[in-house]
Design a protein around this motif. Structure first.
Motif: not given
Length: 210
Positions: A1-10, A81-88, A133-137
Motif C-alpha cells: 500500500m505504501i509503495t502504491y501510494t507513493l507511485w500515485v503521488l508521483s 481526481q484521477q490520482q485521488l481515485l486511483l489511490l483507492q 476522468f482520463s477519457i472524460n466519460a
C-alpha cells in the motif's frame, strides 16, 4: 500500500517519489507494528464503543496531520481526481485479504465476506472512475458514486468491527493494521475528492497515464 501510494503521488511530480512521505508512512507502520505485536496499544478488554471512539480519534488525528502540515496539505490538494481515485484501487487487495481471513476462520465468516466484497467494490469503483476522468466519460457522476460507496464502506466496517466483532478479532488482531494505517488515509482521500467535486477544482485533467 505504501509503495502504491507513493507511485500515485508521483504521477504529477515528474515520477519522483515523495521520499519524506514514504519515510513517514514507514515510521507509522513500524510504530503500529510495535504496538500491535506487543499488545500495548489498547487494553485487551476495551469495550466496543470505546474502541470506536479510538478509531474516530485516529481518523481525526490523521486528518489533522494530512491537512495541518503545510507541505503534506499542498501535495494532497494538488492531486487530481484521477490520482485521488486511483489511490483507492489498492483496496481490492485488502478486500481479498479479508475474504481469505474469513475462509480460514481468522474473522467471522459473514463479516469477512461482506467486508471483503465491499472493499473490492470500493477499489474497483475508484479505478473505474479514475479511468472515466482520463477519457472524460461523465466522470463526475461516477466519482460521486465511488466516493460515497467508499465512505460508506469504511464507516460501516469501522462501526461493525467495533460494536459487533471486536471480541472475535481482538483489539490487536492483524486487521488493525488496515484500520489504523490505510483506512484513515482512504477516508480523507474521499473527503478531498468530494471537496474538489463540490468546488469544481479539477477542470484540467492531466494525462497521467501517458
Amino acid at each position: 500500500m505504501i509503495t502504491y501510494t507513493l507511485w500515485v503521488l508521483s504521477l504529477n511530480n515528474k515520477h519522483v517519489f515523495h521520499l519524506g512521505i514514504g519515510v513517514g508512512l514507514l515510521a507509522w507502520l513500524a510504530a503500529l507494528h510495535a504496538g500491535l505485536s506487543t499488545h500495548s496499544l489498547f487494553s485487551e478488554d476495551i469495550s466496543g464503543p470505546m474502541f470506536l471512539v479510538v478509531i474516530v480519534s485516529a481518523v481525526g488525528g490523521v486528518g489533522a496531520l494530512l491537512l495541518g502540515v503545510p507541505s503534506i496539505r499542498k501535495v494532497l490538494l494538488n492531486l487530481s481526481q484521477q490520482q485521488l481515485l486511483l489511490l483507492q484501487g489498492i483496496r481490492v487487495f485488502f478486500g481479498a485479504t479479508f475474504l481469505m481471513n474469513a475462509s480460514v476462520g481468522a474473522m467471522p465468516l459473514v463479516f469477512g465476506i461482506i467486508d471483503g466484497w465491499s472493499h473490492v467494490t470500493a477499489g474497483f469503483l475508484g479505478l473505474a472512475a479514475a479511468f472515466c476522468f482520463s477519457i472524460n466519460a461523465n466522470p463526475e457522476r461516477r466519482a460521486w458514486f465511488a466516493n460515497l460507496w467508499g465512505l460508506m464502506d469504511i464507516l460501516v466496517v469501522a462501526s461493525t468491527l467495533s460494536l459487533l466483532i471486536l471480541r472475535d478479532i481482538t483489539p490487536h488482531g492483524n486487521m488493525m493494521y488496515a484500520v489504523f494505517l490505510p483506512a484513515p488515509m482512504w477516508l480523507w482521500f474521499h473527503v478531498i475528492s468530494i471537496y474538489k467535486l463540490l468546488t469544481n477544482d479539477d477542470k484540467k485533467i492531466p494525462a497521467l497515464l501517458s
